[in-house]
Design a protein around this motif. Sequence first.
Motif, PDB file in Angstrom:
ATOM      1  N   THR A  74      -2.560  34.849 -19.612  1.00 39.18           N
ATOM      2  CA  THR A  74      -3.720  34.531 -18.820  1.00 39.18           C
ATOM      3  C   THR A  74      -3.419  33.659 -17.469  1.00 39.18           C
ATOM      4  OG1 THR A  74      -3.599  32.215 -19.848  1.00 39.18           O
ATOM      5  CG2 THR A  74      -4.956  33.829 -21.033  1.00 39.18           C
ATOM      6  N   LYS A  75      -4.324  33.413 -16.720  1.00 37.47           N
ATOM      7  CA  LYS A  75      -3.857  32.798 -15.534  1.00 37.47           C
ATOM      8  C   LYS A  75      -3.262  31.606 -15.699  1.00 37.47           C
ATOM      9  CE  LYS A  75      -7.560  35.085 -12.803  1.00 37.47           C
ATOM     10  NZ  LYS A  75      -8.910  34.779 -11.789  1.00 37.47           N
ATOM     11  N   ALA A  76      -3.869  30.805 -16.719  1.00 38.59           N
ATOM     12  CA  ALA A  76      -3.199  29.571 -17.289  1.00 38.59           C
ATOM     13  C   ALA A  76      -1.633  29.550 -17.359  1.00 38.59           C
ATOM     14  CB  ALA A  76      -3.912  28.936 -18.306  1.00 38.59           C
ATOM     15  N   MET A  77      -1.514  30.774 -17.918  1.00 34.14           N
ATOM     16  CA  MET A  77       0.013  31.020 -18.435  1.00 34.14           C
ATOM     17  C   MET A  77       0.801  31.399 -17.106  1.00 34.14           C
ATOM     18  SD  MET A  77      -0.786  33.419 -21.873  1.00 34.14           S
ATOM     19  CE  MET A  77       0.877  33.204 -22.705  1.00 34.14           C
ATOM     20  N   VAL A  78       0.217  31.911 -16.302  1.00 30.24           N
ATOM     21  CA  VAL A  78       1.031  32.406 -14.793  1.00 30.24           C
ATOM     22  C   VAL A  78       1.153  31.003 -14.251  1.00 30.24           C
ATOM     23  CG1 VAL A  78       0.642  33.696 -12.828  1.00 30.24           C
ATOM     24  CG2 VAL A  78       0.082  34.628 -15.126  1.00 30.24           C
ATOM     25  N   ALA A  79      -0.030  29.946 -14.136  1.00 28.26           N
ATOM     26  CA  ALA A  79       0.274  28.738 -13.474  1.00 28.26           C
ATOM     27  C   ALA A  79       1.009  27.843 -14.137  1.00 28.26           C
ATOM     28  CB  ALA A  79      -1.147  28.124 -13.721  1.00 28.26           C
ATOM     29  N   LYS A  80       1.478  27.958 -15.422  1.00 29.47           N
ATOM     30  CA  LYS A  80       2.476  27.535 -15.834  1.00 29.47           C
ATOM     31  C   LYS A  80       3.841  27.868 -15.565  1.00 29.47           C
ATOM     32  CE  LYS A  80       2.188  24.347 -18.478  1.00 29.47           C
ATOM     33  NZ  LYS A  80       2.391  22.841 -18.137  1.00 29.47           N
ATOM     34  N   ALA A  81       3.868  29.086 -15.362  1.00 27.89           N
ATOM     35  CA  ALA A  81       5.193  29.746 -14.611  1.00 27.89           C
ATOM     36  C   ALA A  81       5.584  29.109 -13.381  1.00 27.89           C
ATOM     37  CB  ALA A  81       5.221  31.115 -14.604  1.00 27.89           C
TER      38      ALA A  81
END
Length: 105
Positions: A74-81
């Motif tokens: 998700t976008k949240a997972m990409v943001a965590k990266a």
Amino acid sequence: MDETNEPRIVPNDLQILTGKLSYQQMLDEQSLTVIQEQNAKLVYQLMFIKGDQSDMNFPDFETVKSFYELNLWTKAMVAKAVELEHITSDNYKTITGDDYVAPKS
């Protein structure tokens, strides 16, 4: 789409109804989807582990981009990266099409 649960990729119903996708092919595609989902989740968890190998940059841009394009991240997972410095905020925009907004502390 829920930020923590990604949608499953399933064969097109029309393919099944028209007989263009056999039951075995459907099972194979579902198995592949399950493996892809498990792999994406494991990579996400590995992202938090740095330890002695802090110079290791995994997942890299291409991995994150691929998982996002496959709807496995998700976008949240990409943001965590971005937060964990695996990709840059510019990479986030390239992947998602949105500007990265840092979380408020």
